[in-house]
Design a protein around this motif. Structure first.
Motif, PDB file in Angstrom:
ATOM      1  N   SER A 547      -8.883  -9.686 -12.808  1.00 16.74           N
ATOM      2  CA  SER A 547      -9.927 -10.314 -12.004  1.00 16.74           C
ATOM      3  C   SER A 547     -10.810 -11.206 -12.862  1.00 16.74           C
ATOM      4  CB  SER A 547     -10.787  -9.236 -11.325  1.00 16.74           C
ATOM      5  OG  SER A 547     -11.897  -9.821 -10.681  1.00 16.74           O
ATOM      6  N   GLY A 548     -11.221 -12.338 -12.284  1.00 22.26           N
ATOM      7  CA  GLY A 548     -12.145 -13.233 -12.980  1.00 22.26           C
ATOM      8  C   GLY A 548     -13.593 -12.904 -12.708  1.00 22.26           C
ATOM      9  N   THR A 549     -13.860 -12.059 -11.700  1.00 16.83           N
ATOM     10  CA  THR A 549     -15.236 -11.747 -11.333  1.00 16.83           C
ATOM     11  C   THR A 549     -15.576 -10.266 -11.447  1.00 16.83           C
ATOM     12  OG1 THR A 549     -14.564 -11.554  -9.014  1.00 16.83           O
ATOM     13  CG2 THR A 549     -15.410 -13.697  -9.737  1.00 16.83           C
ATOM     14  N   GLU A 550     -14.574  -9.427 -11.771  1.00 18.13           N
ATOM     15  CA  GLU A 550     -14.809  -7.994 -11.937  1.00 18.13           C
ATOM     16  C   GLU A 550     -13.940  -7.482 -13.082  1.00 18.13           C
ATOM     17  OE1 GLU A 550     -14.960  -5.859  -7.915  1.00 18.13           O
ATOM     18  OE2 GLU A 550     -14.072  -7.788  -7.400  1.00 18.13           O
ATOM     19  N   PRO A 551     -14.360  -6.431 -13.791  1.00 17.43           N
ATOM     20  CA  PRO A 551     -13.594  -5.922 -14.938  1.00 17.43           C
ATOM     21  C   PRO A 551     -12.432  -5.033 -14.520  1.00 17.43           C
ATOM     22  CG  PRO A 551     -15.585  -4.641 -14.678  1.00 17.43           C
ATOM     23  CD  PRO A 551     -15.647  -5.728 -13.634  1.00 17.43           C
ATOM     24  N   VAL A 552     -11.511  -5.578 -13.720  1.00 18.00           N
ATOM     25  CA  VAL A 552     -10.375  -4.814 -13.230  1.00 18.00           C
ATOM     26  C   VAL A 552      -9.127  -5.692 -13.247  1.00 18.00           C
ATOM     27  CG1 VAL A 552     -11.764  -3.298 -11.764  1.00 18.00           C
ATOM     28  CG2 VAL A 552     -10.862  -5.431 -10.825  1.00 18.00           C
ATOM     29  N   PHE A 553      -7.974  -5.035 -13.113  1.00 13.61           N
ATOM     30  CA  PHE A 553      -6.679  -5.709 -13.032  1.00 13.61           C
ATOM     31  C   PHE A 553      -6.170  -5.497 -11.612  1.00 13.61           C
ATOM     32  CE2 PHE A 553      -2.287  -6.717 -14.298  1.00 13.61           C
ATOM     33  CZ  PHE A 553      -2.509  -7.710 -15.239  1.00 13.61           C
ATOM     34  N   ARG A 554      -5.930  -6.589 -10.892  1.00 16.95           N
ATOM     35  CA  ARG A 554      -5.538  -6.477  -9.488  1.00 16.95           C
ATOM     36  C   ARG A 554      -4.023  -6.605  -9.325  1.00 16.95           C
ATOM     37  NH1 ARG A 554      -9.623  -5.997  -6.216  1.00 16.95           N
ATOM     38  NH2 ARG A 554     -11.688  -6.765  -6.785  1.00 16.95           N
ATOM     39  N   ILE A 555      -3.474  -5.770  -8.454  1.00 14.30           N
ATOM     40  CA  ILE A 555      -2.045  -5.811  -8.160  1.00 14.30           C
ATOM     41  C   ILE A 555      -1.862  -5.758  -6.644  1.00 14.30           C
ATOM     42  CG2 ILE A 555      -1.383  -4.718 -10.325  1.00 14.30           C
ATOM     43  CD1 ILE A 555      -0.966  -2.107  -8.733  1.00 14.30           C
ATOM     44  N   MET A 556      -0.711  -6.183  -6.164  1.00 14.55           N
ATOM     45  CA  MET A 556      -0.422  -6.075  -4.733  1.00 14.55           C
ATOM     46  C   MET A 556       1.055  -6.272  -4.481  1.00 14.55           C
ATOM     47  SD  MET A 556      -1.420  -9.632  -2.857  1.00 14.55           S
ATOM     48  CE  MET A 556      -0.263  -9.202  -1.568  1.00 14.55           C
ATOM     49  N   CYS A 557       1.443  -5.937  -3.251  1.00  9.56           N
ATOM     50  CA  CYS A 557       2.827  -6.099  -2.826  1.00  9.56           C
ATOM     51  C   CYS A 557       2.837  -6.647  -1.409  1.00  9.56           C
ATOM     52  CB  CYS A 557       3.549  -4.747  -2.882  1.00  9.56           C
ATOM     53  SG  CYS A 557       5.257  -4.792  -2.279  1.00  9.56           S
ATOM     54  N   ASP A 558       3.790  -7.502  -1.107  1.00  4.92           N
ATOM     55  CA  ASP A 558       3.934  -8.107   0.217  1.00  4.92           C
ATOM     56  C   ASP A 558       5.390  -7.962   0.636  1.00  4.92           C
ATOM     57  OD1 ASP A 558       2.964  -9.705   2.445  1.00  4.92           O
ATOM     58  OD2 ASP A 558       4.056 -11.404   1.587  1.00  4.92           O
ATOM     59  N   VAL A 559       5.629  -7.377   1.814  1.00  2.00           N
ATOM     60  CA  VAL A 559       7.001  -7.118   2.270  1.00  2.00           C
ATOM     61  C   VAL A 559       7.164  -7.618   3.703  1.00  2.00           C
ATOM     62  CG1 VAL A 559       8.765  -5.372   2.700  1.00  2.00           C
ATOM     63  CG2 VAL A 559       7.170  -5.066   0.811  1.00  2.00           C
ATOM     64  N   LYS A 560       8.260  -8.305   3.966  1.00  2.00           N
ATOM     65  CA  LYS A 560       8.531  -8.800   5.312  1.00  2.00           C
ATOM     66  C   LYS A 560       8.798  -7.629   6.255  1.00  2.00           C
ATOM     67  CE  LYS A 560      11.572 -11.926   7.909  1.00  2.00           C
ATOM     68  NZ  LYS A 560      10.476 -12.598   8.613  1.00  2.00           N
ATOM     69  N   GLY A 561       8.163  -7.687   7.443  1.00  2.00           N
ATOM     70  CA  GLY A 561       8.383  -6.667   8.454  1.00  2.00           C
ATOM     71  C   GLY A 561       7.398  -5.520   8.361  1.00  2.00           C
ATOM     72  N   SER A 562       7.547  -4.581   9.270  1.00  2.00           N
ATOM     73  CA  SER A 562       6.731  -3.362   9.251  1.00  2.00           C
ATOM     74  C   SER A 562       7.426  -2.377   8.329  1.00  2.00           C
ATOM     75  CB  SER A 562       6.609  -2.794  10.668  1.00  2.00           C
ATOM     76  OG  SER A 562       5.799  -1.644  10.667  1.00  2.00           O
ATOM     77  N   ALA A 563       7.020  -2.380   7.061  1.00  2.00           N
ATOM     78  CA  ALA A 563       7.785  -1.662   6.020  1.00  2.00           C
ATOM     79  C   ALA A 563       6.849  -0.957   5.047  1.00  2.00           C
ATOM     80  CB  ALA A 563       8.691  -2.653   5.286  1.00  2.00           C
ATOM     81  N   GLU A 564       6.095  -0.005   5.565  1.00  2.00           N
ATOM     82  CA  GLU A 564       5.122   0.693   4.721  1.00  2.00           C
ATOM     83  C   GLU A 564       5.789   1.431   3.568  1.00  2.00           C
ATOM     84  OE1 GLU A 564       2.585   3.160   7.022  1.00  2.00           O
ATOM     85  OE2 GLU A 564       1.761   1.502   8.215  1.00  2.00           O
TER      86      GLU A 564
END
Length: 583
Positions: A547-564
């Protein structure tokens, strides 16, 4: 202190506690405010070649705002600049007003907790300074902070302007505020309509008013004590035939967490349900802004479930993009040279690509950061593209041209145009293959948005605390671990999720580099790995960035469809590999 182009931020509360609502900032924080204002005054004088540049100053509704404002005003006067002080003002409001001046200093920490505060800097182009220009300020700021006499020099600056000059700034403030509100209202009319002349703008708003006479629309807002409590929202909605219902509508009355994510939109949802139960059936759209009022995510009334539902940030942005591409298609679609495009950040969901494809629009991606996305959009326009909308889907909210900053009014009116201007939703259905019906509702529109499962930016699992200070080194280690694990997991992923191949993509500033052989080249920028299926179509991605505004490392995932299940497994895999790389 985080010194990002998106804002310089830290805990300004004297105690150092993030949730402290004290107005006191202490001597050291006062000095930081003085030095920051001094650096910007020097910068803007050099940038504008004006001996006495006009600088607009304003703040959001945080309790430490007045103390920081006082230090900034004293410093700007000492530096012989002309100051226009707005007091509490929304970010889009001060930036619209500053278009007539030389620049602005905005005191805010956006969505951060109440004890935080900070400063945003800009010229008169309607947005914050880009990364390159911000680095010039950062260099000068850190040099001045390193001066062993910094405290004494700051005290000298504070004492070098007359009390009468300061008093005059505060006395003029109400008049400046009214001018800012007027400038903002005129500008947002252009943003919403995409036309400059008031007569043509009136034609668009007339269509909206006529539609809402037949199908009433009311907007519910949880102001949460933000700067928008003192902005144009109520007047702007009501004068255009839209009912407005507000709660927590006193400036500084911050009653719950500031970040406008799903967990904090429940108050708006409850108010919408209360209004519906009392017979206010027009209450169908709601929003909650953050403290500086440049972002607001959406609640809507689901008439099928008979309850208020909360849209996720990525869904809000997707809905706004759909609306503005349909609107741009109506305005410019018949022109031979019309080349539509959208500019987004790296972690924006791939559902945007599907929506853009329907309208023949190109998607440009930049590193996280509002300034990066805005500049990417500008570069695309210079290349002949029409970029009606840009933004950071991962955070919600959108930036609609000619604005250079997010604005909840832009988001809400994008939705209002989609359901109240004849032909927009019909065009989307025709081009996307969905069935159109005459008596459609917002719930119907939302059901046609491409379905993706995406990690929310404020979820605990989206935030990692990393020990490694060298992010390039960390990503280099991550690459070795990833390549080893890919050989082990590729067959399982193929059978389980249909994932066959991957591509690594780096984003730094406005530059996107695809299929890179070296993950570490991204440095402190974004790193994304896109997975494709048997048809070579992207079906998922994992992403990371400090993050450029907070002292953390951000991660995420994006998946096509309803795929929890798939989203959860891929994110856990990414988390595990990063922790190994960090060790």
């Amino acid at each position: 202190m985080i010194l990002s182009a998106s804002g310089w931020r830290k805990v300004f509360a004297k105690s150092g506690e993030a949730q402290d609502n004290t107005p006191e900032i202490g001597a050291e924080n006062t000095v930081l405010a003085v030095i920051a204002a001094e650096v910007f005054a020097d910068y803007i004088r050099n940038a504008t070649k004006q001996q006495s540049p006009v600088i607009v100053c304003g703040m959001d509704a945080r309790p430490t705002g007045p103390a920081i404002s006082s230090a900034v005003i004293h410093t700007l006067l000492a530096k012989k600049t002309i100051v226009r002080y707005l007091g509490i003002t929304a970010a889009p409001e001060i930036m619209a007003y500053a278009k007539k001046m030389d620049g602005f200093i905005y005191i805010s920490a956006s969505h951060n907790p109440v004890g935080h505060n900070g400063l945003k800097f800009g010229l008169n182009d309607g947005g914050v300074l880009n990364s390159e220009e911000n680095e010039k300020l950062v260099k000068s700021f850190t040099e001045k902070c390193a001066d062993l006499q910094a405290m004494q020099k700051a005290a000298t600056v504070l004492n070098s302007c007359s009390t009468s000059d300061v008093d005059w700034i505060y006395a003029e403030s109400p008049e400046c505020k009214q001018k800012a509100l007027s400038s903002y209202k005129a500008f947002i009319r252009e943003v919403v309509t995409a036309v400059k002349t008031p007569e043509k703008q009136n034609e668009v708003f007339s269509q909206i008013r006529k539609s809402t006479e037949k199908h009433p629309v009311g907007v519910v807002c949880d102001m949460n004590g933000s700067a928008r409590t003192l902005s144009i929202d109520r007047d702007f909605f009501t004068e255009n035939g839209i009912s407005f219902y507000a709660i927590n509508n006193t400036a500084g009355d911050i009653v719950h967490e500031i970040i406008p994510e799903a967990e904090n939109l429940v108050w708006c949802a409850k108010e919408m349900e209360r209004l519906q139960a009392e017979g206010h059936t027009d209450a169908v759209i709601g929003y909650m802004p953050d403290c500086d009022g440049d972002r607001g995510n959406i609640v809507y009334w689901d008439e099928k479930k008979q309850k208020a539902d909360i849209l996720k940030a990525q869904e809000v942005f997707a809905l706004a993009v759909l609306a503005e591409l349909a609107y741009a298609d109506m305005l410019y679609g018949s022109a031979a040279d019309y080349k539509p495009a959208v500019a987004v950040n790296g972690p924006t969901s791939m559902r945007i690509n599907e929506i853009a494809e329907v309208f023949g629009a190109k998607v440009f991606r930049a590193e996280v950061g509002e300034a990066n996305v805005v500049n990417t959009a500008r570069n695309a326009r210079n290349a002949g593209y029409t970029v009606r909308i840009c933004g950071e889907g991962s955070n919600g909210g959108n930036i609609t041209h000619p604005s250079s900053v997010r604005d909840p009014l832009s988001s809400v009116f994008a939705i209002i145009k989609l359901i109240n201007i004849d032909g927009l939703y019909r065009t989307w259905c025709r081009k996307s293959g969905h069935t159109y019906k005459e008596d459609f509702t917002l719930t119907d529109v939302i059901s046609t948005i491409p379905v993706y499962t995406t990690t929310g930016v404020s979820e605990p699992r989206a935030i990692l605390h990393i020990k490694a200070a060298d992010h390039a080194l960390l990503k280099g280690r991550f690459q070795k671990i990833f390549e080893t694990e890919w050989k082990i997991k590729a067959d399982t992923f193929s059978k389980k999720y249909g994932i066959l191949t991957y591509e690594s993509i780096l984003t730094n500033g406005t530059a996107e580099v695809r299929n890179t052989a070296d993950f570490s080249v991204s440095g402190r920028g974004g790193l994304k790995i896109i997975f494709s299926d048997r048809e070579k179509k992207p079906c998922a991605f994992i992403w990371m960035r400090g993050s450029g505004t907070e002292p953390v490392f951000r991660i995420m995932c994006d998946v096509k469809g309803s795929a929890e299940g798939e989203e959860r497994e891929l994110l856990e895999w990414e988390t595990d590999m990063l922790r190994k790389a960090d060790n």
